[in-house]
Design an enzyme around this catalytic site. Sequence first.
Site, short mmCIF file in Angstrom:
data_model
loop_
_atom_site.label_atom_id
_atom_site.label_comp_id
_atom_site.label_asym_id
_atom_site.label_seq_id
_atom_site.Cartn_x
_atom_site.Cartn_y
_atom_site.Cartn_z
N CYS A 177 0.81 -1.22 0.00
CA CYS A 177 0.00 0.00 0.00
C CYS A 177 0.84 1.27 0.00
O CYS A 177 0.32 2.36 -0.19
CB CYS A 177 -0.95 0.00 1.19
SG CYS A 177 -2.14 -1.36 1.12
N HIS A 216 -9.39 3.36 -2.56
CA HIS A 216 -8.07 2.79 -2.33
C HIS A 216 -7.59 1.90 -3.50
O HIS A 216 -7.51 0.68 -3.37
CB HIS A 216 -8.07 2.00 -1.02
CG HIS A 216 -6.72 1.50 -0.60
ND1 HIS A 216 -5.53 2.06 -1.05
CD2 HIS A 216 -6.36 0.47 0.22
CE1 HIS A 216 -4.52 1.38 -0.51
NE2 HIS A 216 -4.99 0.42 0.24
#
Lengths: 392, 392
Positions: B83, B337
């Site tokens: 991430c 996201h």
Amino acid sequence: MEGIKDRVAIVGMGCTKFGELWDKSPDDLMIDACWEAFEDAGVDPKDIQAAWVGSTMSGRRGTMLARPLKLEYIPITRVENACATATDAFRNACYAVAAGIYDVVLACGVEKLKDTGFTGLPGNLEIITSEVTPPSPPPMQFAMAATRYFHHYGLSYEQGKRILAKIAVKNHHNGTLNPKAHFRREITEEQAINAPMIAWPLGLFDCCGVSDGSAAAIITRPDIAKNFKQDYILVKGLGIACGAQQAVLQNTYDYVHFQENVAAGELAYKEAGIKTPREEIDIAVVHDCFTITEMIIYEDLQWSPKGRAPEDVESGFFSLEGGLPVNTDGGLKCFGHPIGASGLRMIYEVYKQLQGKAGPRQVKNVRTGLTHNLGGSPGWFTSAVAIFGRRD
Amino acid sequence: MEGIKDRVAIVGMGCTKFGELWDKSPDDLMIDACWEAFEDAGVDPKDIQAAWVGSTMSGRRGTMLARPLKLEYIPITRVENACATATDAFRNACYAVAAGIYDVVLACGVEKLKDTGFTGLPGNLEIITSEVTPPSPPPMQFAMAATRYFHHYGLSYEQGKRILAKIAVKNHHNGTLNPKAHFRREITEEQAINAPMIAWPLGLFDCCGVSDGSAAAIITRPDIAKNFKQDYILVKGLGIACGAQQAVLQNTYDYVHFQENVAAGELAYKEAGIKTPREEIDIAVVHDCFTITEMIIYEDLQWSPKGRAPEDVESGFFSLEGGLPVNTDGGLKCFGHPIGASGLRMIYEVYKQLQGKAGPRQVKNVRTGLTHNLGGSPGWFTSAVAIFGRRD
């Protein structure tokens, strides 16, 4: 802009034996390569301030290196750039050191390729992406290059095949002198010529193997390199070029040269201040995924005039005793090709040759060495060229 | 060692709308984000000397960016770091500029996550690697953090759940003010508390979405940044920390703080010269993959004392009108996201806030902004913190 020349140094390197290493995990391989590098540099893992790890299929994110080496709470970047992965990991590490952000960093490449079932065929690597990749496996792509090269420069099948065989024979010979190489036996030109056909005109010995392995480097600034060792090696130039050609899809691609190689070479030569590559480069370790690739590289990197590489192959110019020994360690053909490790494996050989520590395959008076990778597919290759030299 | 503070500048940024973008390919998304950045900086793609592209699953190697943007024969590195992918791509681009290797470079992150079928569950991301990852999906891992936090600091389920609901309500409110956000509707605390349970005690509104999107930045040196625009933004600090903890496997992991966040924050604060983060950071965009993650980040990055974040949530300290507005753009919760793009999306928000161009969600007098990512799993997270400031 300021180049990288003489701004970073390698003070330690490690490389595993390459091969079908079924009893080793990627973690085992990284530990083996990195600990050889730590011991070579005389550093403790705690001295490493940041790291870069290259892999195409054997791990993800920086923690893939943090965990096996117990490198807690330092920055670790994973780089992936096809067959140029490890060289690009090394390059980014060099820039961070050159910027003065870190004093001592690690670059490591690894691939446990045999576990993936990778064969170089589409269906594993290509289909998992959204890329518009021509649906042909690497042997077919480079077979097209051989066919075009033979046609363009007027070589018969027999003439071309014998030239390519000489490259395979040379790399097999060099591999016999390298205890870490995957394949370590001599072959003859006749064996290469008569081997089973993989993709016409490329036979079995025109193609590199599929291997497991890892390699690593410790990078620092030249002003502190002498604290580690006297025979540290300097980075002279780093060039990478990515292609975005539409020519392959338009059937206008020429296949007798790869512009990405030309561009990456020009970038690296400019940084290193090299004007006559054929004379100034003492040894090179290049991306011989196929014998024809190595021959085209001779021309793309300005060592042979266009269409004249076969003459240099005939004369032995690129053999261990020649004017510019290429793939002194056996190359991809015999050292092997664990994709994410290959770039650093090449740097390992140049590092050892520059230090005079290459054992039975040592070339005399090596002052400038070059590594080269070619990843991807015709039209959208990533090509990487790195140049190294001794401190004196 | 010399830090990155004030040595690189951002002169242009772009970001697509995030969401379920079924009619866009990764190429489309990169083109949209990069061309917004080119136009914002007033640069031509031909001015870009090197690039970094971040993606976890939507493409491989540097050519994934070269082809759609027609960036021929420049170096392009693909970075992957879970991430934290886009922030690490940005970081490596910054170091190459700080080293003086390039004058003008591009960093781009992209993810076409919906196409992959990614759900955050193991079976897609985890199983393709050789990593020893605890076999639990992210909602379970962070549910454990919530359970431990409630227990450790003596919050009942009802008390803890209401605090987390306030974070979700805040981020949903901020998302309504952002035309590029994936989710753009207000929710109430009662809706959040009574939503379907995903992994006890985390309900639907405690979890971020799964989105497609891309974001990009043009990076240069401060001395030439003013040629592009007057309101360029300076990089003040970049910290990344990777974990290699055995504690999770040994059942001794505490789950109420994430040491990688603490370490990355310390690195970035040190570079930026920030001693009192709660006072000196004006806005922050952090990795709220789950509401509990955002609450733990408040403490890990030294904005709230340990165990006291709930008080700051109650008082509205992190809301748009509070002392340190967090996730002003809606955060992962509502902006979305797309993994490989999120870091640059966060930088996009801080860039706009620092320039005073954040529209209805603009915070007053923003002089210092921070972004934060957390990737991977407890024990072996990659945490990234970046700090930015105005030139004056």
